[in-house]
Design an enzyme around this catalytic site. Sequence first.
Site, PDB file in Angstrom:
ATOM      1  N   GLU A 361       0.893  -1.101   0.208  1.00 53.83           N
ATOM      2  CA  GLU A 361       0.075  -0.003  -0.089  1.00 53.83           C
ATOM      3  C   GLU A 361       0.889   1.167   0.086  1.00 53.83           C
ATOM      4  O   GLU A 361       1.880   1.235   0.798  1.00 53.83           O
ATOM      5  CB  GLU A 361      -1.041   0.094   1.152  1.00 53.83           C
ATOM      6  CG  GLU A 361      -1.796   1.474   1.595  1.00 53.83           C
ATOM      7  CD  GLU A 361      -2.514   1.700   0.330  1.00 53.83           C
ATOM      8  OE1 GLU A 361      -3.205   1.057  -0.242  1.00 53.83           O
ATOM      9  OE2 GLU A 361      -2.549   3.016   0.307  1.00 53.83           O
ATOM     10  N   CYS A 436     -12.647  -1.214  -9.571  1.00 53.30           N
ATOM     11  CA  CYS A 436     -13.873  -0.166  -9.275  1.00 53.30           C
ATOM     12  C   CYS A 436     -13.967   0.618 -10.775  1.00 53.30           C
ATOM     13  O   CYS A 436     -14.776   1.325 -10.900  1.00 53.30           O
ATOM     14  CB  CYS A 436     -13.281   0.744  -8.417  1.00 53.30           C
ATOM     15  SG  CYS A 436     -11.705   1.631  -8.866  1.00 53.30           S
TER      16      CYS A 436
END
Length: 480
Positions: A361, A436
């Site tokens: 991340e 997404c």
Amino acid sequence: MHPSNAPSNLRKPRHGDRLVATVEGFDERGRARGRTCDASGEYAVELARGVPGDEVEIEVLGRRRQALHGRVLAWTRASADRVAPRCAHFAACGGCSFQDAAYPAQLAAKARLLERTLSRAGLALGAFELQPIRPAPAVFGYRTKMDFTFSARRWIDLDEPAGAVADFALGLHPRDFHGKVIDVGRCEIQFERGNHVLRTVRELCRELDFAPWDVVRHTGFARHLVLRESRATGELLANLVTATEEPERMATFARELLRRAPAITTFVQNLHSKPAQAALSERELVHQGPGFVRERLGETEFRLSSNSFFQTNVAQAEALLETVVEELAPGGDEHVDDLYCGTGALGLNLARRVRAVTGFELVEAAVADARATAAANGIENATFVAGDLAHTLVAEARPAGEPTLAVVDPPRAGLHSKVLAALIVRAPRRIVYVACHAASGARDAAELVTAGWRLVRVRPLDFFPHTPHLETVFTLERTG
Ligand SMILES: C[S@@+](CC[C@H](N)C(=O)[O-])C[C@H]1O[C@@H](n2cnc3c(N)ncnc32)[C@H](O)[C@@H]1O
């Protein structure tokens, strides 16, 4: 004569012409798409609004080859799927595009759009299982996090009386118009208590004379208001993003805010002095509470601070987690790479089902939250690597044996070419890719198919009713 056989020298539609069009669906930006024809041919039509099944009279605003851009003048026949929008700001707001379409019609249009997106990426329909869209559990009040913008340039509706306040707004951008902000009194898709906080913050900023940010001059104080509610604990975080610190005025603001909106459990201020228009942070000051809310997803309790990513429709995130676990189908002894792991929502829930998880991340605060969550939940087999995946995935040694499974959940742009190359080298047996933005997911899935994986299944989930967005889960298995 059928229009497609019409002589090509016939005059084509041009600006100002009036035609009748039928709306067929939406595109991924939330615009209505339809068809029209005249003696010169048949044309695709793009309109700002429209529900599939509507027949409308349009004025042509422009043409690019066989596609017209138009404006609706009148409805000659309203679609049977047309419903009254609930939101007072629907006509102007860029947040929801389809509140005037019944929810089943929204899902049908999104399903057609997804099929088109997959085909365009070269993924042959029929060669893999395409499941129907899993509907959202609630179609209003579903967002547990909202980001509102302050602006010195308020959007003014045509029918507003003259003399209304024009230099202060707190709300959302109008569609296609990022220079202004609609002063939103109530947002129908955010959690209910957020509306009270939104109104209270506006009222207080006006009383205390907080200058809203001016996007053109780069002046002003108040920039964003970010609200986050925990579905599990009811805790509520309010984050005021400001250009400068101003400790005394902020102390007064914090005191009054907490008195008028006592549901707030954490109030933070984030400083953002640069011109870029996003709720970014150079430094965070915690005025009240622990600085985070505790949220539950699956079997894990998460700590969420203001700058960490976490799915904003938490009820549907449960369904996503369930889908990822089913698709990954861990046997118990695998190592899972969790790429773009955010606060570890997926990876930490997988950790109990596998030998080890490595989360990757970019945002340090999200990694800190993920590590704290792991410790607080007694999860010892999850490690997190902070940094840009374009560098960290290549540098990270492959665990002994091999990383047999991977979960991939990138932002809208999809995988950076270096991340895709590094993922191929790590060669996970199964990849569950959460997209997404379906077009990016389909493009990357097609690349992985070329590199030796088979696309097994595509499972879409609707996280954001009334918007064109869709989460799409691609499951790929290594063939060799
Ligand atoms: C769609 S979110 C997914 C988060 C997580 N999987 C979840 O379900 O909550 C994408 C995440 O990718 C992170 N990200 C964006 N660009 C990145 C990069 N270049 N390298 C690593 N992480 C990145 C973002 O900070 C964000 O947390």
